[in-house]
Design a protein around this motif. Structure first.
Motif, PDB file in Angstrom:
ATOM      1  N   VAL A 159      24.551  51.830  14.345  1.00  0.00           N
ATOM      2  CA  VAL A 159      25.604  52.238  13.413  1.00  0.00           C
ATOM      3  C   VAL A 159      25.901  53.727  13.555  1.00  0.00           C
ATOM      4  O   VAL A 159      27.067  54.149  13.586  1.00  0.00           O
ATOM      5  CB  VAL A 159      25.194  51.914  11.963  1.00  0.00           C
ATOM      6  CG1 VAL A 159      26.198  52.503  10.978  1.00  0.00           C
ATOM      7  CG2 VAL A 159      25.072  50.411  11.766  1.00  0.00           C
ATOM      8  N   ARG A 160      24.864  54.550  13.631  1.00  0.00           N
ATOM      9  CA  ARG A 160      25.043  56.006  13.653  1.00  0.00           C
ATOM     10  C   ARG A 160      25.575  56.509  14.988  1.00  0.00           C
ATOM     11  O   ARG A 160      26.436  57.384  15.029  1.00  0.00           O
ATOM     12  CB  ARG A 160      23.722  56.694  13.344  1.00  0.00           C
ATOM     13  CG  ARG A 160      23.192  56.446  11.939  1.00  0.00           C
ATOM     14  CD  ARG A 160      21.999  57.353  11.659  1.00  0.00           C
ATOM     15  NE  ARG A 160      21.333  57.005  10.414  1.00  0.00           N
ATOM     16  CZ  ARG A 160      20.221  56.302  10.333  1.00  0.00           C
ATOM     17  NH1 ARG A 160      19.635  55.888  11.449  1.00  0.00           N
ATOM     18  NH2 ARG A 160      19.673  56.018   9.167  1.00  0.00           N
ATOM     19  N   SER A 161      25.049  55.993  16.077  1.00  0.00           N
ATOM     20  CA  SER A 161      25.348  56.577  17.378  1.00  0.00           C
ATOM     21  C   SER A 161      26.346  55.785  18.200  1.00  0.00           C
ATOM     22  O   SER A 161      27.070  56.345  19.018  1.00  0.00           O
ATOM     23  CB  SER A 161      24.060  56.734  18.182  1.00  0.00           C
ATOM     24  OG  SER A 161      23.529  55.464  18.518  1.00  0.00           O
ATOM     25  N   GLY A 162      26.353  54.483  18.039  1.00  0.00           N
ATOM     26  CA  GLY A 162      27.191  53.659  18.887  1.00  0.00           C
ATOM     27  C   GLY A 162      26.631  53.502  20.281  1.00  0.00           C
ATOM     28  O   GLY A 162      27.241  52.874  21.133  1.00  0.00           O
ATOM     29  N   TYR A 163      25.449  54.073  20.527  1.00  0.00           N
ATOM     30  CA  TYR A 163      24.811  53.950  21.835  1.00  0.00           C
ATOM     31  C   TYR A 163      23.938  52.716  21.873  1.00  0.00           C
ATOM     32  O   TYR A 163      23.377  52.326  20.860  1.00  0.00           O
ATOM     33  CB  TYR A 163      23.947  55.176  22.128  1.00  0.00           C
ATOM     34  CG  TYR A 163      24.734  56.374  22.572  1.00  0.00           C
ATOM     35  CD1 TYR A 163      24.752  56.755  23.909  1.00  0.00           C
ATOM     36  CD2 TYR A 163      25.455  57.120  21.659  1.00  0.00           C
ATOM     37  CE1 TYR A 163      25.467  57.858  24.313  1.00  0.00           C
ATOM     38  CE2 TYR A 163      26.180  58.218  22.055  1.00  0.00           C
ATOM     39  CZ  TYR A 163      26.184  58.589  23.392  1.00  0.00           C
ATOM     40  OH  TYR A 163      26.904  59.672  23.785  1.00  0.00           O
ATOM     41  N   GLY A 221      23.723  61.290  22.815  1.00  0.00           N
ATOM     42  CA  GLY A 221      24.240  62.642  22.904  1.00  0.00           C
ATOM     43  C   GLY A 221      25.502  62.763  22.112  1.00  0.00           C
ATOM     44  O   GLY A 221      26.044  61.791  21.595  1.00  0.00           O
ATOM     45  N   PRO A 222      26.027  63.961  21.964  1.00  0.00           N
ATOM     46  CA  PRO A 222      27.266  64.155  21.222  1.00  0.00           C
ATOM     47  C   PRO A 222      28.426  63.478  21.919  1.00  0.00           C
ATOM     48  O   PRO A 222      28.429  63.313  23.140  1.00  0.00           O
ATOM     49  CB  PRO A 222      27.434  65.682  21.206  1.00  0.00           C
ATOM     50  CG  PRO A 222      26.622  66.165  22.362  1.00  0.00           C
ATOM     51  CD  PRO A 222      25.458  65.217  22.474  1.00  0.00           C
ATOM     52  N   ALA A 223      29.414  63.098  21.131  1.00  0.00           N
ATOM     53  CA  ALA A 223      30.531  62.346  21.693  1.00  0.00           C
ATOM     54  C   ALA A 223      31.256  63.132  22.770  1.00  0.00           C
ATOM     55  O   ALA A 223      31.815  62.567  23.702  1.00  0.00           O
ATOM     56  CB  ALA A 223      31.510  61.955  20.575  1.00  0.00           C
TER      57      ALA A 223
END
Length: 209
Positions: free
Chosen positions: A155-159, A172-174
């Protein structure tokens, strides 16, 4: 609880026993109702008690069979983009919840669930959170913290998360994520189209002067 990505999983086996007990206990309500009617209609209290006991046994047995079979129909699945679930004996129910709609994951454990060592994960989404309702519940989960952690990482990262619960891939940052070449080509095509339109408008303006 160990869960593999893209591999269906079921509730803890103790969830079956929990369902049987809960279903049997829920039968007490109609038993008391029918028992009260029997006491009113029958003069012999012993017969009325026997009727109550018989009704309870029949309903508890039917409910226990239903709970036993229902457990085998419950399936959950985590992918890198969404959660899916399915359950039901006569009426099958299935659902899909994308991670980008999830707002929170709560762990719920009542007294009886604590006795069996299981919990429920209540998944709240953007469309349901205002009413404090859950769109989906992952029921009968033992040691739910790692599973909640995996879901919230998505949910938070999408990774993506590694195949085993608790093993998170670094996020990592988008801004560091490279854009697909197809997307860059599409942007260039749109920009060229805008330039062509601008050139046509300029020629029309020159002719009108």
């Amino acid at each position: 609880m160990s869960v593999e990505i893209d591999v269906p999983f079921t509730p803890d086996p103790s969830f079956r026993s929990y369902l049987i007990v809960v279903t049997a206990l829920s039968m007490l309500v109609p038993v008391f109702f029918f028992g009260f009617m029997a006491v009113v209609m029958m003069e012999d209290g012993g017969v009325a008690l026997a009727v109550m006991a018989g009704i309870f046994l029949v309903l508890a047995l039917a409910g226990g069979i239903w709970a036993y079979l229902f457990y085998d129909t419950v399936r959950y699945l985590l992918t890198t983009t969404e959660m899916t679930w399915g359950r039901g004996i006569l009426w099958k129910q299935t659902g899909i919840v994308p991670y980008n709609r999830i707002t929170n994951v709560d762990i719920i454990q009542g007294p009886l669930m604590r006795l069996f060592g299981i919990s429920n994960l209540r998944i709240q989404t953007a469309g349901y959170s205002a009413n404090q309702l859950a769109e989906i519940k992952l029921q009968g989960i033992r040691d739910p913290e790692p599973l909640r952690g995996v879901i919230m990482d998505f949910v938070r990262s999408g990774y993506p998360v590694a195949a085993v619960t608790g093993a998170e891939m670094p996020a990592g940052p988008a801004s560091t994520v490279p854009l697909p070449s197809g997307g860059m080509a599409a942007d260039a095509a749109v920009l060229q189209e805008l330039r062509d339109i601008e050139a046509v408008l300029k020629r029309i303006e020159e002719k009108m002067q």
